[in-house]
Design a protein around this motif. Structure first.
Motif, PDB file in Angstrom:
ATOM      1  N   UNK A   1     -47.957  43.222  94.703  1.00  0.00           N
ATOM      2  CA  UNK A   1     -48.529  41.894  94.470  1.00  0.00           C
ATOM      3  C   UNK A   1     -47.886  40.829  95.348  1.00  0.00           C
ATOM      4  N   UNK A   2     -46.645  41.065  95.779  1.00  0.00           N
ATOM      5  CA  UNK A   2     -45.962  40.073  96.578  1.00  0.00           C
ATOM      6  C   UNK A   2     -44.464  40.105  96.348  1.00  0.00           C
ATOM      7  N   UNK A   3     -43.803  39.024  96.684  1.00  0.00           N
ATOM      8  CA  UNK A   3     -42.354  38.919  96.593  1.00  0.00           C
ATOM      9  C   UNK A   3     -41.994  38.134  95.332  1.00  0.00           C
ATOM     10  N   UNK A   4     -41.134  38.733  94.508  1.00  0.00           N
ATOM     11  CA  UNK A   4     -40.709  38.076  93.270  1.00  0.00           C
ATOM     12  C   UNK A   4     -39.248  37.632  93.402  1.00  0.00           C
ATOM     13  N   UNK A   5     -38.953  36.433  92.879  1.00  0.00           N
ATOM     14  CA  UNK A   5     -37.605  35.890  92.943  1.00  0.00           C
ATOM     15  C   UNK A   5     -37.160  35.495  91.532  1.00  0.00           C
ATOM     16  N   UNK A   6     -35.863  35.603  91.227  1.00  0.00           N
ATOM     17  CA  UNK A   6     -35.370  35.298  89.878  1.00  0.00           C
ATOM     18  C   UNK A   6     -35.045  33.814  89.676  1.00  0.00           C
ATOM     19  N   UNK A   7     -35.814  32.935  90.309  1.00  0.00           N
ATOM     20  CA  UNK A   7     -35.571  31.505  90.191  1.00  0.00           C
ATOM     21  C   UNK A   7     -36.859  30.796  89.799  1.00  0.00           C
ATOM     22  N   UNK A   8     -36.727  29.647  89.131  1.00  0.00           N
ATOM     23  CA  UNK A   8     -37.896  28.840  88.808  1.00  0.00           C
ATOM     24  C   UNK A   8     -38.311  28.041  90.032  1.00  0.00           C
ATOM     25  N   UNK A   9     -39.552  27.592  90.031  1.00  0.00           N
ATOM     26  CA  UNK A   9     -40.051  26.814  91.162  1.00  0.00           C
ATOM     27  C   UNK A   9     -39.258  25.514  91.314  1.00  0.00           C
ATOM     28  N   UNK A  10     -38.936  24.892  90.183  1.00  0.00           N
ATOM     29  CA  UNK A  10     -38.183  23.639  90.236  1.00  0.00           C
ATOM     30  C   UNK A  10     -36.807  23.848  90.846  1.00  0.00           C
ATOM     31  N   UNK A  11     -36.155  24.978  90.504  1.00  0.00           N
ATOM     32  CA  UNK A  11     -34.824  25.250  91.039  1.00  0.00           C
ATOM     33  C   UNK A  11     -34.894  25.489  92.550  1.00  0.00           C
ATOM     34  N   UNK A  12     -35.929  26.177  93.000  1.00  0.00           N
ATOM     35  CA  UNK A  12     -36.083  26.448  94.429  1.00  0.00           C
ATOM     36  C   UNK A  12     -36.357  25.148  95.194  1.00  0.00           C
ATOM     37  N   UNK A  13     -37.166  24.255  94.612  1.00  0.00           N
ATOM     38  CA  UNK A  13     -37.482  22.989  95.281  1.00  0.00           C
ATOM     39  C   UNK A  13     -36.254  22.105  95.427  1.00  0.00           C
ATOM     40  N   UNK A  14     -35.261  22.270  94.529  1.00  0.00           N
ATOM     41  CA  UNK A  14     -34.046  21.457  94.593  1.00  0.00           C
ATOM     42  C   UNK A  14     -32.981  22.051  95.505  1.00  0.00           C
ATOM     43  N   UNK A  15     -33.279  23.163  96.167  1.00  0.00           N
ATOM     44  CA  UNK A  15     -32.302  23.783  97.066  1.00  0.00           C
ATOM     45  C   UNK A  15     -31.991  22.842  98.229  1.00  0.00           C
ATOM     46  N   UNK A  16     -30.842  23.009  98.892  1.00  0.00           N
ATOM     47  CA  UNK A  16     -30.488  22.130 100.021  1.00  0.00           C
ATOM     48  C   UNK A  16     -31.606  22.041 101.047  1.00  0.00           C
ATOM     49  N   UNK A  17     -31.889  20.844 101.503  1.00  0.00           N
ATOM     50  CA  UNK A  17     -32.952  20.601 102.469  1.00  0.00           C
ATOM     51  C   UNK A  17     -32.421  20.867 103.884  1.00  0.00           C
ATOM     52  N   UNK A  18     -32.814  21.974 104.453  1.00  0.00           N
ATOM     53  CA  UNK A  18     -32.315  22.393 105.767  1.00  0.00           C
ATOM     54  C   UNK A  18     -33.499  22.621 106.694  1.00  0.00           C
ATOM     55  N   UNK A  19     -33.395  22.108 107.918  1.00  0.00           N
ATOM     56  CA  UNK A  19     -34.475  22.269 108.882  1.00  0.00           C
ATOM     57  C   UNK A  19     -34.676  23.740 109.230  1.00  0.00           C
ATOM     58  N   UNK A  20     -35.938  24.113 109.303  1.00  0.00           N
ATOM     59  CA  UNK A  20     -36.287  25.485 109.676  1.00  0.00           C
ATOM     60  C   UNK A  20     -36.477  25.505 111.187  1.00  0.00           C
TER      61      UNK A  20
END
Length: 253
Positions: A66-85
């Motif tokens: 089905x895809x890639x699953x991660x053990x984090x909530x969407x809100x927690x991922x959105x609050x991760x450090x903002x780093x340029x790709x």
């Protein structure tokens, strides 16, 4: 967890699901360790139309059909450090990501140690092109806008004041002698002797003008900060990718 024999190309653009099973975006890029060549981080396109890419530790993901699953909530991922790709992570940026994900979820680190050469992007064999655009970055600076100096000057003017004064005037009254009075009896002789003149002194008041200095005004000067908005403008460039050729997207050959 994703095993070491996993084909990175197989998760390109795969859907990503959070710890509650909700879709949060799709896979963007995979960053590999510069020393071990093992996957270290994966970016997820989140936000409106995938307008933002956020880093997730690759070792914490679990791949399924089905895809890639991660053990984090969407809100927690959105609050991760903002780093340029930008295709490369510095050691400092890498450490910030590990500190963030390790502090709340105990995510272990596999690969580059802090202070190492960092990680880079793993690209697939698929043909792609990235469009970029310029954006205005505005800041403020302080500069001298003017000076104010207090100075006194002397101005001469005419001033009129009405002052009440008094003066004496000579009053002369003449009376007719009553014929029946003693002064009117005949027989009085004219005295030829010299008599001293009677002197009457008249007095008057005159204004005496003096000057005195009194305080009339005090001026205080200070500064205050006023908040206002100014509009700035400038020209920016934006890349646009056009597809040319006979083949249409999705067409079978």
């Amino acid at each position: 967890m994703v095993n070491s024999n996993f084909d990175i190309d197989s998760i390109e653009n795969a859907d990503v699901y959070d710890s509650e099973g909700a879709k949060i975006g799709s896979v963007g890029q995979v960053y590999i360790d510069a020393q071990t060549q093992e996957p270290e981080f994966v970016t997820v396109n989140i936000g409106l139309f995938g307008s933002r890419e956020t880093f997730i530790p690759f070792g914490a993901t679990n791949f399924s059909p089905e895809g890639l699953r991660v053990p984090f909530s969407k809100a927690y991922i959105k609050d991760a450090p903002n780093i340029d790709v930008d295709g490369h992570l510095s050691a400092e940026e890498e450490q910030r990501l590990w500190d963030y994900y390790s502090s709340g979820h105990g995510t272990g680190r596999h690969g580059t140690e802090a202070g190492g050469p960092g990680v880079g992007t793993q690209t697939s064999d698929a043909d792609n092109m990235v469009a970029h655009e310029e954006r205005l970055k505005v800041d403020t600076e302080q500069r001298e806008a003017g000076q104010v100096r207090l100075r006194k000057r002397v101005r001469t003017e005419n001033q009129s004041i009405e002052v009440p004064v008094q003066r004496e005037e000579l009053v002369v009254e003449r009376e007719q002698v009553d014929p029946n009075s003693a002064e009117a009896r005949p027989g009085g002789a004219i005295d030829d002797a010299n008599h001293e003149d009677e002197v009457v002194t008249l007095r008057e008041e005159r204004p005496v003008v003096e000057k005195e200095t009194v305080a009339t005004e005090k001026v205080n000067i200070g500064k205050r900060t006023v908040q206002e908005t100014e509009t700035v403008s400038g020209e920016v460039r934006k890349e646009q990718i056009d597809v040319e050729g006979d083949a249409e997207p999705g067409a079978k050959h």
